[in-house]
Enzyme design. Structure first.
Site, PDB file in Angstrom:
ATOM      1  N   ASP A   3      41.235  47.308  49.543  1.00 55.96           N
ATOM      2  CA  ASP A   3      39.798  47.042  49.425  1.00 55.96           C
ATOM      3  C   ASP A   3      39.481  45.562  49.698  1.00 55.96           C
ATOM      4  O   ASP A   3      38.525  45.248  50.411  1.00 55.96           O
ATOM      5  CB  ASP A   3      39.302  47.406  48.018  1.00 55.96           C
ATOM      6  CG  ASP A   3      39.317  48.921  47.788  1.00 55.96           C
ATOM      7  OD1 ASP A   3      39.054  49.661  48.757  1.00 55.96           O
ATOM      8  OD2 ASP A   3      39.596  49.340  46.664  1.00 55.96           O
TER       9      ASP A   3
ATOM     10  N   GLY B 255      44.363  43.287  41.180  1.00 55.64           N
ATOM     11  CA  GLY B 255      45.428  43.309  40.177  1.00 55.64           C
ATOM     12  C   GLY B 255      46.563  42.356  40.523  1.00 55.64           C
ATOM     13  O   GLY B 255      46.865  42.133  41.695  1.00 55.64           O
TER      14      GLY B 255
ATOM     15  N   LYS C 245      48.768  42.493  49.403  1.00 52.43           N
ATOM     16  CA  LYS C 245      49.252  42.474  48.023  1.00 52.43           C
ATOM     17  C   LYS C 245      48.949  43.785  47.327  1.00 52.43           C
ATOM     18  O   LYS C 245      47.882  44.350  47.535  1.00 52.43           O
ATOM     19  CB  LYS C 245      48.519  41.347  47.276  1.00 52.43           C
ATOM     20  CG  LYS C 245      48.702  41.329  45.815  1.00 52.43           C
ATOM     21  CD  LYS C 245      47.367  41.374  45.029  1.00 52.43           C
ATOM     22  CE  LYS C 245      46.648  42.684  45.077  1.00 52.43           C
ATOM     23  NZ  LYS C 245      45.587  42.878  44.102  1.00 52.43           N
ATOM     24  N   THR C 246      49.812  44.327  46.563  1.00 52.83           N
ATOM     25  CA  THR C 246      49.543  45.313  45.519  1.00 52.83           C
ATOM     26  C   THR C 246      50.852  45.949  45.072  1.00 52.83           C
ATOM     27  O   THR C 246      51.681  46.346  45.909  1.00 52.83           O
ATOM     28  CB  THR C 246      48.539  46.437  45.897  1.00 52.83           C
ATOM     29  OG1 THR C 246      48.410  47.303  44.776  1.00 52.83           O
ATOM     30  CG2 THR C 246      48.923  47.263  47.104  1.00 52.83           C
TER      31      THR C 246
ATOM     32  N   ASP D 201      50.983  48.713  43.871  1.00 52.32           N
ATOM     33  CA  ASP D 201      50.841  50.160  44.080  1.00 52.32           C
ATOM     34  C   ASP D 201      51.589  50.668  45.305  1.00 52.32           C
ATOM     35  O   ASP D 201      51.854  51.859  45.429  1.00 52.32           O
ATOM     36  CB  ASP D 201      49.362  50.532  44.223  1.00 52.32           C
ATOM     37  CG  ASP D 201      48.557  50.174  42.991  1.00 52.32           C
ATOM     38  OD1 ASP D 201      49.175  49.867  41.957  1.00 52.32           O
ATOM     39  OD2 ASP D 201      47.319  50.202  43.066  1.00 52.32           O
TER      40      ASP D 201
ATOM     41  N   ARG E  61      37.984  40.885  40.430  1.00 56.91           N
ATOM     42  CA  ARG E  61      37.692  42.046  41.264  1.00 56.91           C
ATOM     43  C   ARG E  61      36.278  42.028  41.862  1.00 56.91           C
ATOM     44  O   ARG E  61      35.773  43.070  42.280  1.00 56.91           O
ATOM     45  CB  ARG E  61      37.871  43.327  40.452  1.00 56.91           C
ATOM     46  CG  ARG E  61      39.312  43.636  40.068  1.00 56.91           C
ATOM     47  CD  ARG E  61      39.492  45.093  39.681  1.00 56.91           C
ATOM     48  NE  ARG E  61      40.834  45.372  39.210  1.00 56.91           N
ATOM     49  CZ  ARG E  61      41.873  45.640  40.002  1.00 56.91           C
ATOM     50  NH1 ARG E  61      41.712  45.668  41.311  1.00 56.91           N
ATOM     51  NH2 ARG E  61      43.060  45.896  39.488  1.00 56.91           N
TER      52      ARG E  61
END
Ligand code: FBP
Length: 548
Positions: free
Chosen positions: A172, A77, A198-199, A201, A141
Site C-alpha cells: 500500500d 508495520g 518492506k513487510t 508479511d 500508517r
C-alpha cells in the site's frame, strides 16, 4: 542510549554489498515495462511514470557526483532491517557527495505532511547500524493520497532543498509512493520518489521482488518461539497450543514457520479459500487430528493459524466485502450507536446470505469485522482472536464426539499470538545485508535521476557478491482492485501460491506431521558462526528460487 553487549558487537558488522554496488556504479537499462494487469487504465493514470525500463546496477568506471538532499520515510508495520536501509542510503548519499544531507520524516508519511523531521547525522546513524525496530525516526500508517498532502509535503521539501524522498513500506505504501512520484513528475516539481519493499508479511513479492525485507528475521524469530513451545509441549504432553501468526491476508509467515518447525497442523488461508471450506470444516479438520493423536495417548500438539484466515473463509469473505461497502457508504450512520443497535443496523442492511453469516459469528468477531478499517482499507485482522475462536469450536466438537464415543482423549488448549514479538528483532545477516543493499540502490536510483521506481535486489539465494541490485518501475507491479468501495490502482498482493514449491513441500509432509510428533526446534538467530547456520535464507525463498 545504553547498548546491550550484543548491540555493541553487532554495530561493528559491515553489511556485505553486491559487486554491482561495491565501487563505481553504472546503470544498465532493460526493455520498457508494462503493468501486470489493466494496462490501459494504469497507463492513463500514470502517464509520466508508466512503461519505464527495469534497471540493474553494474560495476562502472566513474561515480555520479550529484548534489542531492534526500528525505526518508518509514511507513506501516515495523520490519527488521529498516534501520539498515536508512544506513545504506546515508552512506551512499555521503559517498556520492559529502555535502549531501539525509532527513528523516518522523512517525511515517504524516511527518512529511506535518513538517515533522530531523536531520540524520553520522552520530545518529551509527547508533542504529544493524539494529531492529523503526525507532530512529518512527513509523506511521497515514495514507498519502490527496493533492493537499502532496502540496503540503512539497513546502518542506522545498524548504530543506530535498531532491528525492524514499518511502520504505509495504504494497500500500509503495502504491502511494508511485502516486506521489507521478504527481510531482506531472507538475514538473523536480522531486523524485523512490520506494523500498518492506513487510514481515512476505506478500510484497513478484517476478522482480524476491522477498520483502523483514520476512527472514521475523519468521526466524517466530520459528524459535514455536520450537520452544513445541519442546515444552513434547515435555509436558498435556496441552494443544493454538498459535496465531501475523501476516495480514497472506499465509506466508505461517507456511514458513511450518516448514521450519513441523507442527502438527498449519492452516493455510489460501487453501481454505480455494477449497471453499467453511469454518466448521476447518474445525473438523483440527478436531480429527486431535482425536487421531488421542488414540495413541498423545493428547498434545501444536496448531499454527495465519491471522488473516477469517477473511479467506469464502462465506466470511463475501460478508467482509459487503461490510466494506456498507462501512464506506453508511459507516457514519452506525459507528456511534451502542453495540446492540449497531448489530441490528448492520443485520438490517446486509443481504440475506451475509446477514445469516454475520448472525452466526461470535459477538467479538462480528464486531471486529464491522469496525473501522486501517487507513488502507484493510480489516484489522491482528485484533481478531481466531486462535481462541477455533480452539473453542474444536473443544465443542470434541465434546460432541465424546458423547458419540468418537473421541477418547483429553483436550486442553493454550493460546498464543506471535506478531509484535518478531517485527523489531535485530536483523539476521540476510536482512542486514539485504536492507543495506536496498538503501544503497535507492540512493543510486536517485543519483541517476530516477523516480517512480522501487529499489530491488535479486539473486538473493546466491552469495552477496552475486546479488543483483537495481530498480523496478512501481507501475509494472500494479493492477486495479476494489478498495474502500472504489476501484483503485494498487500493487498486486502476493498470496501463497498453491502450485508453488513451498506449499507443495508442506502438503507432502503434513499428514505425517499431524499423526506423529515430528517437531523441529530451530533455535535463535545466529550472527556469528558457520555460514550454513548464520546466512541461511528462509525455506520459502530457497524453495521458490530453486530452479530459477
Ligand atoms: P505492514 O503491511 O505495514 O508491513 O504490516 C505488517 C503487520 O505486522 C501485519 O502483519 C499486521 O496485521 C499489522 O501489521 C498490524 O498492524 P499494527 O502495527 O497497526 O497493529
Amino acid at each position: 542510549m545504553k547498548k546491550s553487549l550484543l548491540q555493541r558487537e553487532r554495530a561493528a558488522y559491515q553489511p556485505k554489498l553486491p559487486k554491482g554496488l561495491q565501487g563505481a556504479v553504472k546503470v544498465k537499462e532493460g526493455e520498457p515495462t508494462q503493468s501486470v494487469g489493466d494496462q490501459e487504465e494504469i497507463k492513463k493514470m500514470f502517464p509520466n511514470t508508466y512503461g519505464m525500463p527495469l534497471i540493474e546496477f553494474v560495476p562502472g568506471e566513474a561515480n555520479v557526483d550529484r548534489k542531492m538532499n534526500v528525505g526518508v520515510i518509514l511507513s506501516g508495520g515495523q520490519a527488521p532491517g529498516g534501520h539498515n536501509v536508512i544506513c545504506g542510503i546515508f552512506d551512499a548519499v555521503k559517498k556520492i557527495n559529502p555535502a549531501n544531507k539525509l532527513y528523516g520524516f518522523i512517525l511515517g508519511p504524516g511527518g512529511l505532511v506535518d513538517h515533522n523531521y530531523m536531520e540524520l547525522t553520522a552520530d545518529i546513524i551509527d547508533e542504529y547500524r544493524n539494529t531492529g525496530g523503526f525507532d530512529m525516526i518512527g513509523s506511521g500508517r497515514t495514507k498519502l493520497e490527496k493533492v493537499d498532502q502532496f502540496e503540503k509535503g512539497l513546502e518542506i521539501i522545498r524548504e530543506l532543498d530535498i531532491q528525492a524522498v524514499v518511502i520504505i513500506g509495504g504494497d500500500d505504501s509503495n502504491t502511494n509512493a508511485c502516486v506521489l512520484a507521478e504527481y510531482y513528475a506531472a507538475k514538473n516539481y523536480g522531486v523524485q520518489v523512490i520506494g523500498c519493499p518492506k513487510t514481515i508479511d512476505g506478500d510484497l513479492k513478484n517476478d522482480q521482488i524476491e522477498t520483502s525485507f523483514g520476512f527472514d528475521t521475523a519468521t526466524k524469530t517466530y520459528a524459535e518461539l514455536i520450537g520452544n513451545i513445541e519442546r515444552d509441549c513434547n515435555s509436558a504432553r498435556k496441552y494443544w497450543h493454538f498459535i496465531k501468526l501475523m501476516g495480514r491476508s497472506a499465509s506466508h509467515i505461517a507456511l514458513e514457520c511450518a516448514l521450519q518447525c513441523q507442527p502438527n497442523i498449519c492452516i493455510i488461508s489460501e487453501e481454505v479459500e480455494k477449497k471453499d471450506m467453511s469454518l466448521n470444516q476447518i474445525v473438523e479438520q483440527i478436531a480429527s487430528a486431535v482425536a487421531d493423536r488421542a488414540t495413541r495417548g498423545d493428547n498434545f500438539g501444536v496448531v499454527l493459524i495465519p491471522e488473516g484466515l477469517i477473511e479467506f473463509i469464502p462465506s466470511i469473505g463475501r460478508l467482509i466485502d459487503e461490510l466494506n461497502d456498507l462501512l464506506a457508504e453508511h459507516g457514519a450512520d452506525y459507528k456511534d450507536l451502542d453495540k446492540a443497535a449497531q448489530r441490528e443496523y448492520i443485520l438490517a442492511h446486509l443481504s440475506k446470505e451475509n446477514a445469516e453469516t454475520f448472525a452466526t459469528l461470535p459477538e467479538g468477531v462480528a464486531r471486529q469485522l464491522s469496525l473501522d478499517r486501517d487507513p488502507h482499507g484493510n480489516v484489522q485482522v491482528s485484533l481478531i482472536e481466531t486462535e481462541k475462536l477455533l480452539s473453542d469450536m474444536v473443544d465443542a466438537k470434541l465434546a460432541e464426539w465424546k458423547k458419540e464415543g468418537k473421541f477418547v482423549g483429553k483436550f486442553a488448549a493454550l493460546h498464543h499470538f506471535f506478531g509484535y514479538e518478531g517485527r523489531c528483532a535485530a536483523p539476521s545477516n540476510f536482512d542486514a545485508d539485504y536492507c543495506y543493499a536496498l538503501g544503497v540502490s535507492a540512493a543510486q536510483l536517485i543519483a541517476n535521476g530516477k523516480t517512480g521506481y522501487m529499489a530491488i535486489v535479486k539473486n538473493t539465494t546466491a552469495g552477496t557478491d552475486d546479488w543483483k541490485a537495481g530498480g523496478v518501475p512501481i507501475t509494472m507491479m500494479m493492477n486495479m482492485e476494489r478498495r474502500n468501495g472504489e476501484m483503485k490502482p494498487v500493487i498486486r498482493k502476493a498470496l501463497v501460491e498453491l502450485e508453488g514449491k513451498p506449499f507443495k513441500k508442506f502438503v507432502e509432509k503434513r499428514d505425517e506431521w499431524a499423526r506423529e510428533t515430528c517437531f523441529v526446534y530451530p533455535g535463535p538467530i545466529q550472527y556469528w558462526g558457520p555460514a550454513s547456520v548464520c546466512d541461511r535464507t528462509t525455506r520459502t525463498l530457497a524453495l521458490e528460487q530453486e530452479d530459477k
